[in-house]
Design a protein around this motif. Structure first.
Motif, mmCIF file in Angstrom:
data_model
loop_
_atom_site.group_PDB
_atom_site.id
_atom_site.type_symbol
_atom_site.label_atom_id
_atom_site.label_comp_id
_atom_site.label_asym_id
_atom_site.label_seq_id
_atom_site.Cartn_x
_atom_site.Cartn_y
_atom_site.Cartn_z
ATOM 1 N N TRP A 21 0.822 -1.208 0.000
ATOM 2 C CA TRP A 21 0.000 0.000 0.000
ATOM 3 C C TRP A 21 0.864 1.270 0.000
ATOM 4 O O TRP A 21 0.482 2.287 -0.577
ATOM 5 C CB TRP A 21 -0.925 0.005 1.219
ATOM 6 N N GLU A 22 2.024 1.218 0.651
ATOM 7 C CA GLU A 22 2.851 2.426 0.775
ATOM 8 C C GLU A 22 3.523 2.794 -0.544
ATOM 9 O O GLU A 22 4.065 3.903 -0.676
ATOM 10 C CB GLU A 22 3.916 2.228 1.860
ATOM 11 N N LYS A 23 3.486 1.929 -1.534
ATOM 12 C CA LYS A 23 4.090 2.226 -2.829
ATOM 13 C C LYS A 23 3.087 2.821 -3.819
ATOM 14 O O LYS A 23 3.392 3.007 -4.992
ATOM 15 C CB LYS A 23 4.714 0.963 -3.426
ATOM 16 N N ILE A 24 1.872 3.081 -3.333
ATOM 17 C CA ILE A 24 0.819 3.661 -4.174
ATOM 18 C C ILE A 24 0.382 4.979 -3.558
ATOM 19 O O ILE A 24 0.223 5.089 -2.337
ATOM 20 C CB ILE A 24 -0.393 2.711 -4.262
ATOM 21 N N LEU A 25 0.188 5.987 -4.391
ATOM 22 C CA LEU A 25 -0.242 7.302 -3.917
ATOM 23 C C LEU A 25 -1.426 7.790 -4.740
ATOM 24 O O LEU A 25 -1.597 7.403 -5.915
ATOM 25 C CB LEU A 25 0.911 8.307 -4.037
ATOM 26 N N LEU A 26 -2.228 8.657 -4.122
ATOM 27 C CA LEU A 26 -3.328 9.296 -4.826
ATOM 28 C C LEU A 26 -2.824 10.515 -5.592
ATOM 29 O O LEU A 26 -1.834 11.147 -5.197
ATOM 30 C CB LEU A 26 -4.418 9.717 -3.837
ATOM 31 N N ASN A 27 -3.499 10.866 -6.684
ATOM 32 C CA ASN A 27 -3.099 11.964 -7.547
ATOM 33 C C ASN A 27 -3.975 13.196 -7.335
ATOM 34 O O ASN A 27 -5.106 13.242 -7.814
ATOM 35 C CB ASN A 27 -3.225 11.554 -9.027
ATOM 36 N N LEU A 63 -8.981 1.092 -6.367
ATOM 37 C CA LEU A 63 -8.660 -0.133 -7.112
ATOM 38 C C LEU A 63 -9.906 -0.892 -7.537
ATOM 39 O O LEU A 63 -9.816 -1.804 -8.353
ATOM 40 C CB LEU A 63 -7.761 -1.044 -6.275
ATOM 41 N N GLY A 64 -11.067 -0.527 -6.965
ATOM 42 C CA GLY A 64 -12.308 -1.136 -7.441
ATOM 43 C C GLY A 64 -13.251 -1.672 -6.398
ATOM 44 O O GLY A 64 -14.363 -2.096 -6.728
ATOM 45 N N ALA A 65 -12.864 -1.665 -5.124
ATOM 46 C CA ALA A 65 -13.759 -2.181 -4.083
ATOM 47 C C ALA A 65 -14.918 -1.217 -3.850
ATOM 48 O O ALA A 65 -14.774 0.002 -4.007
ATOM 49 C CB ALA A 65 -12.992 -2.394 -2.784
ATOM 50 N N ASP A 66 -16.061 -1.758 -3.466
ATOM 51 C CA ASP A 66 -17.211 -0.931 -3.082
ATOM 52 C C ASP A 66 -17.153 -0.564 -1.605
ATOM 53 O O ASP A 66 -17.727 0.450 -1.197
ATOM 54 C CB ASP A 66 -18.514 -1.681 -3.369
ATOM 55 N N ALA A 67 -16.485 -1.383 -0.811
ATOM 56 C CA ALA A 67 -16.382 -1.130 0.624
ATOM 57 C C ALA A 67 -15.229 -1.944 1.176
ATOM 58 O O ALA A 67 -14.711 -2.851 0.511
ATOM 59 C CB ALA A 67 -17.690 -1.502 1.343
ATOM 60 N N VAL A 68 -14.818 -1.606 2.392
ATOM 61 C CA VAL A 68 -13.743 -2.336 3.066
ATOM 62 C C VAL A 68 -14.245 -2.850 4.408
ATOM 63 O O VAL A 68 -15.090 -2.225 5.049
ATOM 64 C CB VAL A 68 -12.498 -1.444 3.282
ATOM 65 N N TYR A 69 -13.720 -3.984 4.814
ATOM 66 C CA TYR A 69 -13.958 -4.544 6.139
ATOM 67 C C TYR A 69 -12.737 -4.242 7.014
ATOM 68 O O TYR A 69 -11.595 -4.383 6.558
ATOM 69 C CB TYR A 69 -14.112 -6.057 6.063
ATOM 70 N N ILE A 70 -12.977 -3.864 8.262
ATOM 71 C CA ILE A 70 -11.882 -3.713 9.225
ATOM 72 C C ILE A 70 -12.181 -4.545 10.461
ATOM 73 O O ILE A 70 -13.339 -4.730 10.831
ATOM 74 C CB ILE A 70 -11.646 -2.236 9.606
ATOM 75 N N LEU A 78 -13.864 7.268 -7.107
ATOM 76 C CA LEU A 78 -12.430 7.003 -7.188
ATOM 77 C C LEU A 78 -12.154 5.837 -8.128
ATOM 78 O O LEU A 78 -12.914 4.865 -8.179
ATOM 79 C CB LEU A 78 -11.868 6.703 -5.796
ATOM 80 N N GLU A 79 -11.060 5.930 -8.877
ATOM 81 C CA GLU A 79 -10.724 4.899 -9.861
ATOM 82 C C GLU A 79 -9.206 4.778 -9.968
ATOM 83 O O GLU A 79 -8.460 5.551 -9.362
ATOM 84 C CB GLU A 79 -11.333 5.252 -11.216
ATOM 85 N N ARG A 80 -8.758 3.816 -10.737
ATOM 86 C CA ARG A 80 -7.319 3.569 -10.831
ATOM 87 C C ARG A 80 -6.565 4.744 -11.463
ATOM 88 O O ARG A 80 -5.377 4.919 -11.201
ATOM 89 C CB ARG A 80 -7.048 2.275 -11.598
ATOM 90 N N GLY A 81 -7.261 5.536 -12.267
ATOM 91 C CA GLY A 81 -6.631 6.725 -12.824
ATOM 92 C C GLY A 81 -6.271 7.751 -11.765
ATOM 93 O O GLY A 81 -5.498 8.681 -12.039
ATOM 94 N N ASP A 82 -6.800 7.600 -10.570
ATOM 95 C CA ASP A 82 -6.485 8.500 -9.456
ATOM 96 C C ASP A 82 -5.278 8.027 -8.663
ATOM 97 O O ASP A 82 -4.938 8.618 -7.642
ATOM 98 C CB ASP A 82 -7.686 8.631 -8.515
ATOM 99 N N LEU A 83 -4.622 6.954 -9.127
ATOM 100 C CA LEU A 83 -3.493 6.369 -8.410
ATOM 101 C C LEU A 83 -2.218 6.439 -9.242
ATOM 102 O O LEU A 83 -2.257 6.459 -10.474
ATOM 103 C CB LEU A 83 -3.777 4.907 -8.058
#
Length: 473
Positions: A77-83, A345-352, A423-428
């Motif tokens: 995760w730390e190797k990916i950033l938002l634009n 990346l495409g998820a609709d939601a996350v579980y924690i 949000l989409e992959r183009g934002d990364l």
């Protein structure tokens, strides 16, 4: 009293000084076989964790049960950033208006509509957490407008009353089944595996670990143990599972989903789920937490969460199935940054899970430390479960979720989007070339053309494609 304290401190220093001198002299002069520093080099070679777990295995002579999951995190995760965008496109004007809502199973008769895309994952009463902690999670999630999950347990009145939205796991142990249980849920999750258990294996729970209230909830007789099996009892083929999902879907109006662990066979597993009428899919990476699986399953089995998510979304898109299923990703997600990147990346939601427990316990961990780890206040088998203040834990969890949501809104504003779901992959962008190629996102080391350059290049390309006669004119 101050004089006494100073005197005691002076005496301790006087006593420790000769011992420290002797130890230092020994480490600086003795050969390795008789040098205490040897333990440092051994720890560097084996790792302190391996040494401690070897000692536990030598003492117990049975499998270890390590709570809260693996310390090995392979998702990059730390190797990916938002634009962010500032001038050529402007940020969204008001971060407070960034839409955070998400819908799980939008085509179901009763879709699950949540205020935020952060959900509390399946952590069972009994197999995992205490009843008080389950109540705190349910209450905190309700305050934030999101869901909690029964995990591999049954629906209890306490959790149902505290929750606004309750997802129930129809699981391999059988405690949550039948109309009386399933009709009380806001979504049904058919649990076929989880990341921290390496997929699906037998999970026995002896009778002496099952208290009276839990025994009643699970409808067990006195002295009767329980096992969550590797496969659903009575299911022998993939078609049996397909029929089970479709039968469940035919009986209930709420969204019906399937949960699986991420593995290198993820595309094969998805191909089976695609034959069902399920509304959503939960994929759980190997970095997920749990109450009691062993270190071998946690550290060495499965697929990292990041790779699980990318491959899941890619396969669904390649097979024109993305719109058929909502996708929830789970497994070691801990920060608003993780959540945003998973959504992009495409998820609709996350579980924690684990991070929700830490947030809920907040300063209450002082009630257990240093005598015992905080897990003793959260786990069903913990010795300090009665010390948890449910209302305080719920409030702290709700605060955590609210804080995460605001930070996600601010980051989404910077990216120039008006909703988290946009949000989409183009934002990364990624700083790792191989990672960029795998996830189909831009590599930070490659230059973008300026807008003017891009327009001129497009004009040149069009000119080359014209016939010679047209170019003369």
């Amino acid at each position: 009293m101050e004089v006494v304290a100073l005197l005691l401190n002076w005496m301790m220093m006087k006593m420790m000084d000769p011992m420290a001198d002797e130890a230092m002299a020994k480490m600086l002069t003795e050969d390795y076989p008789d040098n205490p520093f040897l333990m440092v080099t051994v720890a560097e070679k084996l790792s302190p964790r391996a040494i401690m777990e070897a000692a536990m295995r030598a003492e117990l002579g049975k499998e270890l049960t390590r709570p809260l999951g693996s310390p090995i995190v392979l998702s990059p995760w730390e190797k990916i950033l938002l634009n962010p965008k500032q001038l050529f496109q402007l940020p969204y004007p008001d971060y407070t208006q960034v839409d955070t809502k998400t819908v799980i199973g939008p085509t179901a008769k009763r879709p699950l509509q949540l205020d935020i895309p952060i959900m509390i994952t399946g952590m069972s009463y009994g197999g995992s957490l205490s009843l008080l902690m389950k109540m705190a999670l349910a209450k905190g999630a309700a305050m934030a407008g999101t869901s909690t999950n029964t995990g591999e347990s049954a629906v209890t009145n306490e959790e149902r009353d505290a929750a606004k939205y309750l997802i129930g796991q129809y699981h391999r142990g059988g405690q949550l089944s039948g109309q009386e249980q399933l009709s009380r849920l806001d979504a049904i999750e058919i649990q076929l595996g989880q990341g921290a258990w390496g997929g699906a294996v037998d999970e026995p729970m002896p009778a002496n670990k099952i208290g009276r209230h839990l025994r009643q909830a699970w409808h067990l007789e006195e002295g009767q143990g329980n096992t969550v099996y590797a496969r659903m009892p009575g299911k022998q083929t993939p078609q049996d599972y397909i029929n089970m999902v479709n039968n469940m879907k035919a009986q209930y109006d709420v969204p019906v989903g399937v949960k699986i662990a991420g593995t290198d066979y993820i595309e094969y597993e998805l191909a089976v789920i695609a034959q069902t009428q399920a509304d959503y899919i939960v994929v759980d990476g190997s970095e997920g937490g749990t109450a009691s699986s062993n270190p071998t399953l946690q550290d060495n089995v499965g697929l990292p969460t990041f790779h699980t998510l990318v491959r899941t979304i890619d396969w669904l898109k390649e097979n024109n199935l993305r719109d058929r299923f909502s996708v929830i990703i789970a497994g070691g997600l801990t920060t608003p940054g993780h959540f945003l990147k998973a959504l992009a990346l495409g998820a609709d939601a996350v579980y924690i899970g684990t991070i929700a427990l830490m947030a809920a316990m907040q300063t209450q961990v002082a009630k257990t430390l240093p005598q015992a780890p905080p897990s003793q206040m959260a786990l069903y088998t913990g010795k300090m479960t009665d010390k948890l203040d449910v209302d305080k834990a719920a409030r702290h969890l709700a605060n955590f979720l609210t804080s995460c949501t605001v930070e996600m809104q601010l980051a989404t504003q910077a990216v120039g989007k008006q909703a988290l779901k946009d949000l989409e992959r183009g934002d990364l962008v990624s700083i790792d070339r191989d990672l960029s190629e795998f996830a189909n996102i831009r590599y930070a080391g490659s230059h973008r053309q300026s807008q003017g350059d891009a327009i001129r290049q497009e004009s040149r390309d069009q000119s080359r494609n014209q016939s010679p006669e047209m170019q003369l004119h």
